[in-house]
Design an enzyme around this catalytic site. Structure first.
Site, short mmCIF file in Angstrom:
data_model
loop_
_atom_site.label_atom_id
_atom_site.label_comp_id
_atom_site.label_asym_id
_atom_site.label_seq_id
_atom_site.Cartn_x
_atom_site.Cartn_y
_atom_site.Cartn_z
N TYR A 143 0.83 -1.22 0.00
CA TYR A 143 0.00 0.00 0.00
C TYR A 143 0.86 1.26 0.00
CZ TYR A 143 -4.72 -1.88 0.78
OH TYR A 143 -5.93 -2.49 0.64
N LYS A 194 3.18 -15.22 2.14
CA LYS A 194 3.51 -16.13 1.02
C LYS A 194 5.02 -16.32 1.02
CE LYS A 194 1.39 -17.26 -2.37
NZ LYS A 194 0.95 -18.63 -2.78
N ASP A 227 -2.90 -17.95 0.78
CA ASP A 227 -3.93 -18.57 -0.06
C ASP A 227 -4.58 -19.74 0.66
OD1 ASP A 227 -1.49 -19.94 -0.21
OD2 ASP A 227 -1.75 -20.52 -2.32
N ASP A 251 -6.31 -7.06 4.00
CA ASP A 251 -7.46 -6.43 3.34
C ASP A 251 -8.38 -7.51 2.78
OD1 ASP A 251 -8.99 -4.32 2.16
OD2 ASP A 251 -8.02 -4.76 0.24
N ASP A 255 -12.09 -9.15 4.43
CA ASP A 255 -13.38 -9.12 3.71
C ASP A 255 -13.98 -10.52 3.67
OD1 ASP A 255 -13.37 -6.39 3.07
OD2 ASP A 255 -13.99 -6.77 0.99
C1 IPM Z 1 -10.44 -1.32 3.88
C2 IPM Z 1 -10.68 -0.69 2.54
C3 IPM Z 1 -9.57 0.28 2.26
C4 IPM Z 1 -8.30 -0.53 2.12
C5 IPM Z 1 -9.79 1.20 1.06
C6 IPM Z 1 -11.07 1.97 1.16
C7 IPM Z 1 -8.62 2.13 0.86
O1 IPM Z 1 -10.84 -1.67 1.56
O2 IPM Z 1 -10.32 -0.59 4.88
O3 IPM Z 1 -10.35 -2.55 3.93
O4 IPM Z 1 -8.01 -1.09 1.05
O5 IPM Z 1 -7.57 -0.60 3.10
MG MG Z 2 -10.88 -3.66 2.31
#
Ligand code: IPM
Ligand code: MG
Length: 363
Positions: A143, A194, A227, A251, A255
């Protein structure tokens, strides 16, 4: 106990402002019923800040955040800013906030509430009682790594570059957070990278191993390729307690873990830096522009994020638990916003959910 706190409130874009309104009801309840006094600085972040200041996080906003006990954030982003330059996009404001406040550890719990077991797309027996905590490194890796950019090669071709880079101190400090948190839970850390294909992953594994030997041999440590972790989260998620991983894998895996719970609208997060410095608290869900302004959003993720602020930044764990327990009771009564409703016709509005929570807090 002194319960005077300064908070910066950044509602942001999309559903951010409407869910934040419900958090304010909880703040007011703490003032009325629990002897708190909050000094609130409200400001913009993301697209709203771009519209107002010409950048997604203004210097003056950042200063307010740094001078607060905690920052409570809504969400950023939306199609309105799709064509804005990369470094001024709403997301860039959030990344700057994380970086400049030194928030290297992002805590993302994925908790399945008993009343919501059916909301998961996985079988109830796989997710029932699930309680995972992902600790995501938040200020390093791909990032922020240099070099980065898009280069014109002059022959009709372009090259896009990002750099995955970690130094030992970055791995150690987030690892330490993971071990400390595991001790208060089921005492197990799974570290994901990884290492089979990336040098940064190899270093990650070696540094976590060394840290474990030096400081945390009382905690069970397991290494897993990222993975495989993605796969194991669906196959047998309850094998995990704390997962520690880098910025990008974190990230993605967070999710995925959030959807195990079936309710993105329920999940809070905390971003923490050095002890004693303010943290930033925000829901895991995004700005959901498709439902913004319609009173359909679930405010509970942001309210639970505020509860995390009470616990981690304000040292008010008792009140944090009070709020979390009230959320459980609201759910147990079958009170639902659209995102978690089985029967869509019975879903209540954002503000009705806030009100229901206050009623439960008073019960
Ligand atoms: C998160 C989001 C952010 C990230 C975006 C909005 C920059 O997806 O907080 O997980 O990728 O960190
Ligand atoms: Mg995210």
């Amino acid at each position: 106990m002194d319960k005077n706190f300064t908070l910066t409130v950044l509602p942001g874009d999309g559903i951010g402002p409407e869910v934040m309104k419900e958090v304010r009801k909880v703040m007011k309840w703490l003032e009325d019923k629990r002897g708190f006094h909050f000094t609130l600085h409200e400001d913009d972040i993301g697209g709203a800040a771009y519209d107002r200041y010409g950048m997604p996080l203004a210097d003056e906003t950042l200063e307010k955040c740094k001078a607060s006990h905690a920052v409570i954030m809504g969400s950023v982003g939306g199609p309105k800013w799709d064509n804005v330059d990369y470094n001024k996009r709403p997301e860039a404001g959030l990344l700057r906030l994380r970086k400049e406040m030194g928030l290297f550890a992002n805590l993302r719990p994925a908790l399945v509430f008993d009343a919501l077991v059916e909301a998961s797309s996985l079988k109830p027996e796989i997710v029932k009682g699930l309680d995972i905590l992902i600790v995501r490194e938040l200020t390093g890796g791909v990032y922020f790594g240099e070099p980065r950019g898009i280069e014109d090669l002059g022959n009709g071709q372009r090259r896009g570059v990002n750099t995955q880079v970690y130094e030992t101190y970055e791995i150690e400090r987030v690892g330490r957070v993971a071990f400390d948190l595991a001790r208060k839970r089921k005492n197990k850390v799974t570290s994901c990278e990884k290492a089979n294909v990336m040098e940064s992953g190899k270093l990650w594994r070696e540094d976590i191993t060394a840290l474990h030997q030096a400081e945390a041999s009382d905690v069970t440590l397991e290494h897993m390729y990222a993975d495989n972790c993605a796969m194991q989260l669906l196959r047998n998620p309850s094998q995990f307690d704390v997962i520690v991983t880098d910025n990008l894998f974190g990230d993605i895996l967070s999710d995925e873990a959030s959807m195990l719970t079936g309710s993105l609208g329920m999940l809070p997060s905390a971003s923490l830096g050095t002890a004693g410095k303010p943290g930033v608290y925000e829901p895991v869900h995004g700005s959901a522009p498709d439902i913004a302004g319609q009173g359909k959003a679930n405010p509970l993720a942001t309210i639970l994020s505020f509860a995390m602020a009470l616990r981690y930044s304000l040292d008010c764990g008792v009140e944090a638990s009070e709020i979390e327990n009230a959320v459980q009771r609201v759910l147990n009564k079958g009170i639902r916003t659209l995102d978690i409703a089985n029967n869509q016709g019975c879903a209540i509005s954002t503000s009705a959910m806030g009100d229901a929570l206050i009623i439960e807090l008073n019960a």
